[in-house]
Structures are given as C-alpha cells and as structure tokens.
Write an enzyme that holds these catalytic residues in place. Structure first.
Site, PDB file in Angstrom:
ATOM      1  N   HIS A 106       0.872  -0.955   0.341  1.00  0.00           N
ATOM      2  CA  HIS A 106       0.384  -0.004   0.081  1.00  0.00           C
ATOM      3  C   HIS A 106       1.194   1.236   0.039  1.00  0.00           C
ATOM      4  O   HIS A 106       0.522   2.043  -0.557  1.00  0.00           O
ATOM      5  CB  HIS A 106      -0.786   0.251   1.426  1.00  0.00           C
ATOM      6  N   ASN A 146      -1.993   9.326 -12.177  1.00  0.00           N
ATOM      7  CA  ASN A 146      -1.428   9.931 -11.150  1.00  0.00           C
ATOM      8  C   ASN A 146      -1.149   9.710  -9.908  1.00  0.00           C
ATOM      9  O   ASN A 146      -1.584   8.815  -8.690  1.00  0.00           O
ATOM     10  CB  ASN A 146      -3.150  10.389 -10.346  1.00  0.00           C
ATOM     11  N   SER A 154      -7.213   9.515  -6.336  1.00  0.00           N
ATOM     12  CA  SER A 154      -9.083   9.563  -5.281  1.00  0.00           C
ATOM     13  C   SER A 154      -7.953   8.356  -4.400  1.00  0.00           C
ATOM     14  O   SER A 154      -8.830   8.568  -3.510  1.00  0.00           O
ATOM     15  CB  SER A 154      -9.719   9.389  -6.076  1.00  0.00           C
ATOM     16  N   HIS A 159      -1.102   3.088  -8.345  1.00  0.00           N
ATOM     17  CA  HIS A 159      -1.664   2.763  -9.455  1.00  0.00           C
ATOM     18  C   HIS A 159      -1.880   3.321 -10.684  1.00  0.00           C
ATOM     19  O   HIS A 159      -1.136   4.687 -11.116  1.00  0.00           O
ATOM     20  CB  HIS A 159      -3.525   2.084  -9.233  1.00  0.00           C
ATOM     21  N   CYS A 189      10.661  14.264 -38.489  1.00  0.00           N
ATOM     22  CA  CYS A 189      10.306  13.795 -37.560  1.00  0.00           C
ATOM     23  C   CYS A 189      10.905  14.974 -36.476  1.00  0.00           C
ATOM     24  O   CYS A 189      11.597  14.885 -36.046  1.00  0.00           O
ATOM     25  CB  CYS A 189      10.050  12.703 -36.809  1.00  0.00           C
TER      26      CYS A 189
END
Lengths: 321, 321
Positions: A106, A146, A154, A159, A189
């Site tokens: 975690h 994020n 959130s 993750h 390019c």
C-alpha cells in the site's frame, strides 16, 4: 451512463460522467487523503473491486500486479441511446476505463518500486492496451498515472489508469497533425529533431541511456516538466519490446526518485502520448511527466496559455542526473 | 524578462516567466497559505507594492479599492530583444500585469462585500482595462479573480488580476471564431440562442434578473461551473454601463454566496470572456465561474477533455436561487 457533450460555440468536448453525480457534501474541499479506510487495492480486498482482467503473480501464486475495470468509470461499455436537447450536440460516452495496481504494498511510492516490479507494471499495461485496442469502437487509449491527491489520485495505493475513448481527443489530434505538418515542411520527424538538437545544445537535457533521453521541453507548460523520448523513431508505445521496457523503467525510476527527493514527494502525473489505434499517420511516442507544483488558475482557464515560472533550462540544471 | 515560447509540434504558446524562476525549495508543495506574514495588500503597507494606478476613496480619503502593477508580473512592459535557439520559435513576453485589491479589509470574502463595494471594484477594473487598451501592442486583456490557494491565489487578501497580452490567446480566438461560424450558419448569436433556449428549457437555469442570466452550461467542464450572460447582445465587458454594473454585482454576489455556503468557501475562479481589443468580429461577453472541486489530472492533461462528475442539470438544481 456518461455523455460526451460539445460546447455550442467552440465544439470542445467534455465527458459528463452522470453516474458519479455528486452533491456538494460529496466533495472533500480539503482534498485530504483518507488513511484509515480499508484500501480496495490491497491484497485480500479483491472482492471490493471488479474481477481481475490481468495479473502477474509471484512463485507462491500471490499477485504482484493486478488490473481490473474502474468501478467509477468515466465512460461505459454498455451502449444506451439518448437524445441531446435540441440546441446542442452530444454523444453516448462509450469507452473503457481500467485500473492497474502497481504493487501489493500500500505505502510504497513509484520511485521505490524495484526495476523488476516496474517492468511488470508496464507489461501488464501493454497487455491490457492491446486487448482494448481490439474493440473497433475505440479510437484512442490514454494511459496515465496520477500521484497524490493534488495530482488527481483518489486512492493512495499506487496505480495506473487506462481510459479508452470512441474519439481522438483534441490534444492528441493536434500533436499527430502537427507532426505531419512538420514532416511535410522539413522532411523530418520533429521529435527526432528535438532529440538531436537537445543532445547538441545540452541546456535542457536531463539524462539519457542507450534507448531513451529525458529533456525539459523548450516550451514546458509546467515547472520541472520532463519528456522521456525514445531515441529511435518509434510510433507506438504499445509496440515497446521487453528489452526496451527495462531501459525505460530505469530512466523513469531515476527521474521519479529525483522528483521525490527534490520536491519532497510532490503530486505528479505521468502521461503516455502515442499514436491513435488504426491511425496510419506518422508519430513518435513519448512520456510527458510533470510534478504539480503550481495551480492552473484564472489566466490559464481563460486563455489556455500556461504561465511557467521555471525556465526549462533551470529545470534541467536542477534535475540533471 | 519573460518569453512566449511555442511548442515545436503543436504551436501551443506558453509564457516562461523567467524572473519568477523558482528553485525547488521555493515551491510550497502543501499549498498552505501563510497567515502570519505582513500582507502587502492591507492599508498601511502600500510601500510594499508598486505605486497606485487606480484608487477609489471614501469621504475621509482612505482607499476602498486600489490597483497597481503586479510585482511578480508574468509579462513585461520593458522591451528587450533576445534570440530563440535555432530549432524553436519564441517571442518577447510583452504585456501588462496589474492587481486590483477589492477591499481594505484583509479577511472579508468576495461574497461578503457590500454591493456598493463590489460595484467600485468593477468600476476600477473597467477604468484600468480602458487605459491598458490604449497600448496598441496589446491584443487581449484577461480579467480574472482567483480565490483560495487551490484556486491559484498566492495572497489571501481578496483581489482581482488583469493580464494583457500581445497576442489573442487560443481559447479566446476559438470562442470568437466559433461565434462567427455559428452566426454564418444560423444567422444568430449562439450566446443569445443559449439565453433563449435555457430560459425555455429551465433545466440548467440558476437565476436571472432584468439584465443577466446565470446558467450551468450544457457542456460544463467543471462541477458546478456557471456562466453569467447579459440577456441583451453586448460584445464587450468594458462597455458595461454603470447601471448594469449594479445588476451584475447583484447576481454575482448571490452566486458567490451560494458557492460559499454550499461548498464551505471553496477555491474558485471568476473569468471574464470578452472581445479582443480592436477586434471587429461579433461576440457576446460573459463571465465563466467555477468552484475548484476536482483536479485536472493525467486524462485531462493528455487529452484536453475534462471529466465532469456533476451533470449541469444537477448543478443547476443544487445552485438554483
């Protein structure tokens, strides 16, 4: 159900995620992370999330990386019909939204993951990407991470997210179209040109290895923004070979560790930029990464122009590895 | 010195405000407001800011509203020449940046100002707007208010900002061009059409008075976003008459008080949208206002598409006055 609505004047799209409809008291204005709740991303709590779609296990059979549908999806796979009010234009919000949990632990930050574990994360992402790309209603697949509440995460447990849409988003279309335009004019390019030029000039280069270069881009929108660009011309992130994943994770980890140290674990976003599925145009995939040190406010919202208080040359000298 | 740099691929502008160049330790990642420092916007501390440019006084000669140059300007009035690196395009960041302090009181929120005081604020803004517009190097003047640290306000004491640029920003250009396009196709101003339609449909209307209407726009980008639109076709904010300022402040105050109550003094932005100076095209000025309840993150940065969890119909039913 979610809807894609178009602004009547500019045509700008927005996704209205109806099912997440929140009343004022649902917004935590202080954006504080809740540390005491049971984490649905921790091992043992798998029944709190939708069923597993991808999983990489250790020898004992415990998962090291796990992916599943986003329970609070911004887009939906079940098709429903609806009508926009007569003045306006809207479409059904078709799409796929998934989550990839990057570790059973975690509290570990992305920068503290082992290189081996990071590689597993990208292999899982690429596996899901290729699977989602088989749906012919999907036009673009946005992969991103994020970190931190002010980075838009959130949940605290590390993750990645995958959101696949039935349209090519404006930012993506502009980059791909801009690439064609540049090639038409100069025969080269533009990303390859940037790699070459930044290596020569040296002012905005942060790090490089055999396959990748990290630069503070010349027109950085955010303070300490970085791009990780493959040195060779490669169109699609999802075609990344396993041996290059090792080289990508190595340079990405070094950068994230630098952010974590320099800015004391700041919120940040990692955004993959790649060619839309089925697109036959030319492109050069890359990562865009920015710690979230400033707030886009009235001027940015009104004009679309970002004010960046940190010249990328200074950013490069601070971040140089 | 500040520079306007262009992204090599998309041409997107960014303002690199070199003089504000911040080293990592200057960023307060926790965005906490410093409450103990002396406030440069409070009466008695005028020498901490540049000289007064506009002032509205009470009978005793004390200022009620005060405007001056922004000490940490994103753009500059002194012209310097410089060269962009050969691969890229850049321009000198010419422009004007000013601050309007909206009250001598440090702690009063915008929603608690008297209507009379609010009118004074707008009269001062309009005075400075008209003055800045006389500079023929200026093409657009962005007027806005940031409230709260997460709304982008770097000082707590209530204030507005004016940033005038030597170019028409993309968002503004798109709105004005979109308006022409709509008029060409349908023969009517799209904002006038919105006013008419939303009054009829009723679902997204929040409030109205003789001169203005407040709606939750159909393609709201942010939860509880509101637009205040003049009912009559008016092109320019700065041509607002004094009697209409009274009517504007009345409806704006009601909305801000509603935000303050419903969301417990959330961060928010108020952004004026008006026709660029010298522009002879058609437009319909309005305010766009949004409490900052969500964070634009990886998906928004990568795609330019906002995910809004609150349908504007729900927003309107909650905010309806």
């Amino acid at each position: 159900m979610s809807e894609i609505r178009y602004d009547l004047i500019t045509g700008k799209r927005v996704i209205i995620a109806t099912e997440r409809g929140k009343r004022p008291h649902d917004f935590n204005v202080n954006y504080e992370e809740k540390k005491n709740n049971t984490c649905p991303f921790c091992p043992g709590n798998e029944e709190m999330t939708p069923p597993t779609l991808v999983e990489i296990k250790d020898k004992k059979g415990n998962w090291l990386v796990r992916g599943f549908e986003n329970k609070f999806a911004a887009v939906n796979t079940d098709l429903k019909s609806f009508e926009a009010p007569s003045l306006y234009k809207a479409e059904y919000g078709y799409g796929v939204a998934e989550v990839i949990v990057e570790s059973p632990e975690h509290d570990v930050t992305f920068g503290s993951l082992s290189l081996e574990q990071m590689q597993k994360v990208f292999m899982a992402i690429i596996e899901r990407y290729k699977k989602i790309a088989q749906d012919d209603k999907i036009k673009y697949i946005q992969v991103f991470k994020n970190f931190g509440a002010r980075g838009g995460a959130s949940l605290e447990h590390g993750h990645w997210q995958i959101i696949a849409t039935s349209f090519i988003p404006d930012v993506v279309e502009k980059e791909v179209a801009g690439t064609q335009e540049y090639i038409k004019k100069k025969g080269k390019c533009p990303y390859c040109e940037i790699v070459k030029y930044e290596k020569e000039e040296g002012k905005r280069i942060i790090s490089e290895n055999e396959n990748f270069i990290v630069i503070a881009p010349y027109a950085s929108q955010y303070p300490y923004e970085c791009w990780i660009i493959p040195k060779e011309h490669q169109e699609r992130f999802e075609e990344l070979k396993e041996e290059n994943v090792a080289s990508l994770t190595k340079i990405l980890k070094t950068l994230i560790v630098k952010y974590e140290r320099e800015f004391n674990f700041p919120p940040y976003n990692i955004v993959v930029h790649t060619l839309p599925i089925y697109d036959t145009r030319n492109y050069h995939w890359h990562f865009e990464i920015a710690p979230r040190l400033t707030v886009a406010a009235g001027f940015e919202l009104g004009t679309g122009v970002y004010i960046n208080p940190v010249p990328p040359e200074l950013a490069a000298s601070v971040l140089r590895i």
